[in-house]
Design a protein around this motif. Structure first.
Motif, mmCIF file in Angstrom:
data_model
loop_
_atom_site.group_PDB
_atom_site.id
_atom_site.type_symbol
_atom_site.label_atom_id
_atom_site.label_comp_id
_atom_site.label_asym_id
_atom_site.label_seq_id
_atom_site.Cartn_x
_atom_site.Cartn_y
_atom_site.Cartn_z
ATOM 1 N N ASP A 9 -4.111 1.002 -2.649
ATOM 2 C CA ASP A 9 -3.424 1.984 -1.800
ATOM 3 C C ASP A 9 -4.298 2.384 -0.611
ATOM 4 O O ASP A 9 -4.233 3.500 -0.119
ATOM 5 C CB ASP A 9 -3.054 3.229 -2.609
ATOM 6 C CG ASP A 9 -4.268 3.940 -3.190
ATOM 7 O OD1 ASP A 9 -5.377 3.395 -3.052
ATOM 8 O OD2 ASP A 9 -4.098 5.029 -3.750
ATOM 9 N N SER A 10 -5.096 1.424 -0.125
ATOM 10 C CA SER A 10 -6.115 1.763 0.868
ATOM 11 C C SER A 10 -5.643 1.640 2.305
ATOM 12 O O SER A 10 -6.460 1.575 3.217
ATOM 13 C CB SER A 10 -7.341 0.868 0.662
ATOM 14 O OG SER A 10 -6.977 -0.495 0.705
ATOM 15 N N GLY A 11 -4.355 1.566 2.525
ATOM 16 C CA GLY A 11 -3.817 1.597 3.874
ATOM 17 C C GLY A 11 -4.154 0.358 4.683
ATOM 18 O O GLY A 11 -4.277 -0.750 4.155
ATOM 19 N N PRO A 12 -4.326 0.504 6.011
ATOM 20 C CA PRO A 12 -4.536 -0.647 6.887
ATOM 21 C C PRO A 12 -5.749 -1.496 6.540
ATOM 22 O O PRO A 12 -5.781 -2.680 6.857
ATOM 23 C CB PRO A 12 -4.695 0.009 8.266
ATOM 24 C CG PRO A 12 -3.952 1.292 8.163
ATOM 25 C CD PRO A 12 -4.167 1.763 6.753
ATOM 26 N N ALA A 13 -6.768 -0.885 5.905
ATOM 27 C CA ALA A 13 -7.963 -1.654 5.553
ATOM 28 C C ALA A 13 -7.706 -2.646 4.426
ATOM 29 O O ALA A 13 -8.545 -3.513 4.165
ATOM 30 C CB ALA A 13 -9.092 -0.706 5.156
ATOM 31 N N LEU A 14 -6.546 -2.534 3.787
ATOM 32 C CA LEU A 14 -6.272 -3.330 2.584
ATOM 33 C C LEU A 14 -6.471 -4.816 2.813
ATOM 34 O O LEU A 14 -7.178 -5.480 2.055
ATOM 35 C CB LEU A 14 -4.847 -3.059 2.100
ATOM 36 C CG LEU A 14 -4.359 -3.866 0.891
ATOM 37 C CD1 LEU A 14 -5.131 -3.472 -0.355
ATOM 38 C CD2 LEU A 14 -2.869 -3.654 0.665
ATOM 39 N N TYR A 17 0.825 -1.206 0.000
ATOM 40 C CA TYR A 17 0.000 0.000 0.000
ATOM 41 C C TYR A 17 0.862 1.260 0.000
ATOM 42 O O TYR A 17 0.472 2.290 -0.569
ATOM 43 C CB TYR A 17 -1.041 -0.021 1.117
ATOM 44 C CG TYR A 17 -0.661 0.525 2.466
ATOM 45 C CD1 TYR A 17 -0.515 1.897 2.678
ATOM 46 C CD2 TYR A 17 -0.520 -0.318 3.569
ATOM 47 C CE1 TYR A 17 -0.206 2.410 3.928
ATOM 48 C CE2 TYR A 17 -0.215 0.182 4.818
ATOM 49 C CZ TYR A 17 -0.050 1.554 4.995
ATOM 50 O OH TYR A 17 0.262 2.046 6.229
ATOM 51 N N MET A 18 2.070 1.208 0.594
ATOM 52 C CA MET A 18 2.977 2.352 0.498
ATOM 53 C C MET A 18 3.413 2.556 -0.951
ATOM 54 O O MET A 18 3.506 3.689 -1.435
ATOM 55 C CB MET A 18 4.198 2.124 1.385
ATOM 56 C CG MET A 18 3.913 2.177 2.874
ATOM 57 S SD MET A 18 3.434 3.806 3.438
ATOM 58 C CE MET A 18 4.959 4.691 3.228
ATOM 59 N N THR A 19 3.680 1.465 -1.651
ATOM 60 C CA THR A 19 4.053 1.546 -3.058
ATOM 61 C C THR A 19 2.898 2.104 -3.878
ATOM 62 O O THR A 19 3.092 2.933 -4.772
ATOM 63 C CB THR A 19 4.447 0.150 -3.584
ATOM 64 O OG1 THR A 19 5.495 -0.385 -2.766
ATOM 65 C CG2 THR A 19 4.943 0.223 -5.023
ATOM 66 N N GLY A 20 1.670 1.653 -3.564
ATOM 67 C CA GLY A 20 0.494 2.151 -4.272
ATOM 68 C C GLY A 20 0.274 3.636 -4.071
ATOM 69 O O GLY A 20 -0.137 4.346 -4.997
ATOM 70 N N GLN A 21 0.578 4.132 -2.889
ATOM 71 C CA GLN A 21 0.368 5.545 -2.590
ATOM 72 C C GLN A 21 1.480 6.436 -3.139
ATOM 73 O O GLN A 21 1.308 7.650 -3.213
ATOM 74 C CB GLN A 21 0.265 5.749 -1.073
ATOM 75 C CG GLN A 21 -0.996 5.172 -0.458
ATOM 76 C CD GLN A 21 -1.002 5.281 1.057
ATOM 77 O OE1 GLN A 21 0.032 5.498 1.676
ATOM 78 N NE2 GLN A 21 -2.164 5.110 1.657
ATOM 79 N N GLY A 36 3.536 5.948 -6.153
ATOM 80 C CA GLY A 36 3.960 5.936 -7.541
ATOM 81 C C GLY A 36 4.476 4.635 -8.094
ATOM 82 O O GLY A 36 5.024 4.606 -9.200
ATOM 83 N N GLY A 37 4.356 3.531 -7.361
ATOM 84 C CA GLY A 37 4.708 2.229 -7.922
ATOM 85 C C GLY A 37 6.199 2.010 -8.072
ATOM 86 O O GLY A 37 6.962 2.078 -7.101
ATOM 87 N N ALA A 38 6.649 1.752 -9.293
ATOM 88 C CA ALA A 38 8.026 1.338 -9.559
ATOM 89 C C ALA A 38 9.051 2.387 -9.130
ATOM 90 O O ALA A 38 10.154 2.042 -8.700
ATOM 91 C CB ALA A 38 8.193 1.019 -11.044
ATOM 92 N N ALA A 39 8.708 3.663 -9.253
ATOM 93 C CA ALA A 39 9.638 4.715 -8.826
ATOM 94 C C ALA A 39 9.920 4.597 -7.331
ATOM 95 O O ALA A 39 11.066 4.723 -6.880
ATOM 96 C CB ALA A 39 9.056 6.091 -9.152
ATOM 97 N N PHE A 40 8.870 4.345 -6.550
ATOM 98 C CA PHE A 40 9.038 4.135 -5.113
ATOM 99 C C PHE A 40 9.884 2.895 -4.848
ATOM 100 O O PHE A 40 10.742 2.903 -3.957
ATOM 101 C CB PHE A 40 7.667 3.988 -4.445
ATOM 102 C CG PHE A 40 7.727 3.660 -2.980
ATOM 103 C CD1 PHE A 40 7.887 4.663 -2.048
ATOM 104 C CD2 PHE A 40 7.616 2.344 -2.543
ATOM 105 C CE1 PHE A 40 7.940 4.365 -0.688
ATOM 106 C CE2 PHE A 40 7.673 2.034 -1.197
ATOM 107 C CZ PHE A 40 7.831 3.055 -0.265
#
Length: 450
Positions: free
Chosen positions: A279-284, A32-36, A38-42
């Motif tokens: 990218d929905s955080g803890p609820a993921l 979810y951190m990657t989703g929030q 930018g994906g591959a750049a992160f």
């Protein structure tokens, strides 16, 4: 006092120590951190941060633990000559015990969801899944009992010692975790429309990189490897003198990062196939993903059932490898400082963690328990993540980089001049300057000052 034991093989060292780092942060927080961000750049920034901060920080804790061959508190006390640096070890023990208590709450949720998946109780639309989680987490005793049961599972491993308990469990849990993850990744990547999720994770868009993304990558690298908890220091005290610290740190970092990337390859393709953001955080993992699995495998209900069950089994195994290491930190301390048998020391940590688990679990559901305007669970999370972990990591790097005799650092890093001599100067520069600077940035970012 009982013989403290040691790891019996290089494989045991890598799997046990990697298991201490691999946890819900890899399978849940990293995606979810990657989703929030930018994906591959992160992902690329995260890998760079692992090299700049993670590996040198890990080696620093290894040096303290392996040189002293004792628990974290006594290790810092010995190397500091009884000066205030000794409190770094106590800080790590306190931090890990608090984390074990509230981490067990989430681990208990995973255990409940594994049972619910096996019993087919997660079938329904998104609103139904939301209601299942709300009902369970708000119950007075069910989530508490799941969390305490998880602590008892951890206790059963730790009480058996280093080789028969922690090392043996790691040699089973880590391969099972990897096999489950690879199977789930294959199933996810074969879904219709999964290619968009794969591209998001592996095709970088460098326009997404900014100071915020860099700071998030630094923070994820720090927390992913369990820096600042005294875990690495404690485990290193069971290393043999022949253990190559640089090679071990590199292998652990590679395994930890590989599991994080595989977790992304599990979640992003599945989410992309049904048009849901990951990218929905803890609820993921408790609300979003059950719905994702049902939609993605709707035409093959049996496959959906198996995938959901395997996913929550994966989370349980990942959580267990982490709780074992957090439990061992305090168990080693009480065994050696109070001269207790291991089983009695383990019960002290188990009871303390169970009490923390009880009140943290109540605070997010059944009982309104708050500190400083937030639930006790969130307070413990923020206290450890924003203050105690960065402080512990910072002090460990400063201690090794600037305080203890350089001959000790050189001898431990190079195994008395036989290994890695050419990398020593790079390591010393990193631990003196790069790591403290990175941790200061993380600390300020967590406080919202950057």
């Amino acid at each position: 006092m009982e013989h403290r034991g040691s790891f019996g093989s290089k494989l045991g060292i890598v799997l046990a120590t990697a298991g201490s780092a691999v946890g819900l942060g890899n399978v849940w927080r990293f995606p979810y951190m990657t989703g929030q961000n930018g994906g591959a750049a992160f992902l690329l920034l995260y890998i760079a941060c692992i090299l700049l901060l993670g590996v040198p920080g890990m080696i620093s804790e290894f040096i303290v633990g392996r040189h002293a061959q004792t628990n974290a508190a006594r290790a810092y006390n010995q190397l500091s000559g009884g000066r205030p640096w000794r409190y770094v070890g106590y800080l790590g023990i306190l931090t890990s015990t608090i984390i074990l208590g509230f981490y067990a709450v989430v681990a208990g949720w995973c255990l409940h969801y594994l049972y619910a998946s096996i019993m087919g109780q997660l079938q329904g639309d998104a609103n139904y899944v939301q209601e299942v989680f709300s009902t369970f987490s708000g119950d007075l005793w069910e989530p508490v009992l799941c969390g305490i049961f998880f602590i008892l599972l951890t206790h059963l491993v730790v009480v058996r010692g280093i080789r028969k308990g922690i090392e043996r469990a790691s040699k089973w849990l880590m391969p099972i975790l990897l096999v489950l993850l690879i199977i789930l990744v294959v199933a996810s990547c074969l879904l219709p429309g999964a290619s968009a999720g794969i591209r998001f994770l592996l095709s970088p868009d460098f326009s997404k990189i900014n100071s915020q993304v860099l700071l998030e990558a630094l923070g994820q690298a720090f927390f992913s490897l369990s820096l600042g908890t005294a875990c690495l220091c404690t485990y290193a005290s069971y290393f043999t003198k022949e253990t190559n610290l640089l090679h071990s740190a590199g292998q652990i970092a590679i395994l930890d990062t590989m599991i994080a990337i595989l977790s992304g390859l599990l979640i992003f393709p599945a989410a992309a196939s049904v048009g849901i953001s990951a990218d929905s955080g803890p609820a993921l993992i408790f609300i979003t993903l059950p719905n994702v699995f049902q939609q993605a495998f709707g035409s093959l209900p049996v496959v959906g059932y198996v995938v959901s069950t395997m996913f929550y089994a994966l989370l349980v195994f990942a959580a267990l490898t982490s709780t074992i290491s957090m439990h061992e930190i305090g168990t080693a301390f009480f065994t050696e400082e109070l001269h207790l048998r291991r089983r009695y020391s383990a019960w002290i940590i188990t009871v303390v963690a169970a009490v923390i688990c009880l009140f943290c679990s109540w605070s997010v559901g059944a009982v309104d328990i708050q500190l400083m305007g937030t639930s006790l669970m969130d307070f413990c999370d923020q206290l450890t993540a924003n203050f105690m972990l960065p402080l512990g990591g910072m002090l460990a790097c400063l201690f090794v980089g600037w305080y203890i005799p350089k001959q000790v650092v050189f001898d431990e890093f190079t195994n008395e001049g036989s290994d890695n001599v050419r990398f020593y100067r790079f390591y010393l520069f990193a631990v003196r300057y790069v790591c403290p600077f990175c941790i200061i940035l993380i600390f300020l970012h967590q406080l919202g000052l950057l």
